[in-house]
Design a protein around this motif. Sequence first.
Motif, PDB file in Angstrom:
ATOM      1  N   ILE A 177       0.940  -1.200  -0.215  1.00 40.20           N
ATOM      2  CA  ILE A 177      -0.015   0.097  -0.017  1.00 40.20           C
ATOM      3  C   ILE A 177       1.020   1.404  -0.098  1.00 40.20           C
ATOM      4  N   TYR A 178       1.837   1.114   0.885  1.00 32.20           N
ATOM      5  CA  TYR A 178       2.862   2.264   0.952  1.00 32.20           C
ATOM      6  C   TYR A 178       3.535   2.715  -0.559  1.00 32.20           C
ATOM      7  N   GLN A 179       4.149   1.399  -1.232  1.00 35.99           N
ATOM      8  CA  GLN A 179       4.555   1.644  -2.247  1.00 35.99           C
ATOM      9  C   GLN A 179       3.963   2.035  -3.396  1.00 35.99           C
ATOM     10  N   THR A 180       2.380   1.922  -3.370  1.00 38.34           N
ATOM     11  CA  THR A 180       1.492   2.352  -4.220  1.00 38.34           C
ATOM     12  C   THR A 180       1.355   3.877  -4.025  1.00 38.34           C
ATOM     13  N   ALA A 181       1.205   4.258  -2.852  1.00 38.13           N
ATOM     14  CA  ALA A 181       1.117   5.537  -2.434  1.00 38.13           C
ATOM     15  C   ALA A 181       2.447   6.338  -3.004  1.00 38.13           C
ATOM     16  N   VAL A 182       3.484   5.736  -2.968  1.00 36.60           N
ATOM     17  CA  VAL A 182       4.975   6.519  -3.331  1.00 36.60           C
ATOM     18  C   VAL A 182       4.666   6.726  -4.996  1.00 36.60           C
ATOM     19  N   THR A 183       4.365   5.634  -5.499  1.00 41.59           N
ATOM     20  CA  THR A 183       4.472   5.825  -7.129  1.00 41.59           C
ATOM     21  C   THR A 183       3.431   6.783  -7.592  1.00 41.59           C
ATOM     22  N   ARG A 184       2.447   6.963  -6.733  1.00 43.28           N
ATOM     23  CA  ARG A 184       1.441   8.024  -7.074  1.00 43.28           C
ATOM     24  C   ARG A 184       1.752   9.436  -6.472  1.00 43.28           C
ATOM     25  N   GLY A 185       2.955   9.574  -5.626  1.00 38.47           N
ATOM     26  CA  GLY A 185       3.304  10.883  -5.174  1.00 38.47           C
ATOM     27  C   GLY A 185       2.437  11.319  -3.813  1.00 38.47           C
ATOM     28  N   ALA A 186       1.951  10.130  -3.141  1.00 39.00           N
ATOM     29  CA  ALA A 186       0.866  10.559  -2.081  1.00 39.00           C
ATOM     30  C   ALA A 186       1.450   9.816  -0.721  1.00 39.00           C
ATOM     31  N   GLU A 187       2.735   9.606  -0.755  1.00 41.01           N
ATOM     32  CA  GLU A 187       3.358   9.127   0.528  1.00 41.01           C
ATOM     33  C   GLU A 187       3.333  10.118   1.563  1.00 41.01           C
ATOM     34  N   HIS A 188       3.224  11.236   1.376  1.00 36.34           N
ATOM     35  CA  HIS A 188       2.972  12.484   2.390  1.00 36.34           C
ATOM     36  C   HIS A 188       1.795  12.419   3.111  1.00 36.34           C
ATOM     37  N   LEU A 189       0.656  11.991   2.580  1.00 40.92           N
ATOM     38  CA  LEU A 189      -0.519  11.921   3.426  1.00 40.92           C
ATOM     39  C   LEU A 189      -0.429  11.524   4.963  1.00 40.92           C
ATOM     40  N   PRO A 190      -1.353  12.123   5.566  1.00 36.34           N
ATOM     41  CA  PRO A 190      -1.231  11.980   6.908  1.00 36.34           C
ATOM     42  C   PRO A 190      -1.558  10.516   7.293  1.00 36.34           C
ATOM     43  N   ILE A 191      -2.116   9.809   6.550  1.00 37.39           N
ATOM     44  CA  ILE A 191      -2.427   8.500   6.713  1.00 37.39           C
ATOM     45  C   ILE A 191      -1.222   7.566   6.987  1.00 37.39           C
TER      46      ILE A 191
END
Length: 139
Positions: A90-104
Amino acid sequence: MSPFGQQLRELRRARKLTVNQLAVYSGISSATISKIENGKRGTPKPATIKKLAAVLKVPYENLMAAAGHIRAFPEEIREASESYQSIYEIYQTAVTRGAEHLPIFNSQKWGYLSKQDIENLSKYFDFLASEAKKRTSSL
């Protein structure tokens, strides 16, 4: 450019920070940051990496692995439970979409959530995932 220097530059740019801003916020000189990014300086010490990770809002362990100080995260999770593997994916997916900074992804904020908050978050996520699935199915 070293792989670590390249990653540092990408993270800095993703946060829309200049070298000078990162220097001010981290307490590391802009010359040092520039040398790291351009591969003109060796692997930073863990204390330097910790300062950079805090400002860039990325897990310290990830930067430590990128710098070669610790074994890379994917190796560790191969030995971990299946649920941990899925969290990493899940985290890797967020990173690839530029969303790893999200508060979640900020584990400190999870401490404030009640069980009911987490259940509500789960229901809302299920709703969003269902809507996204419908949207992509209709394309």
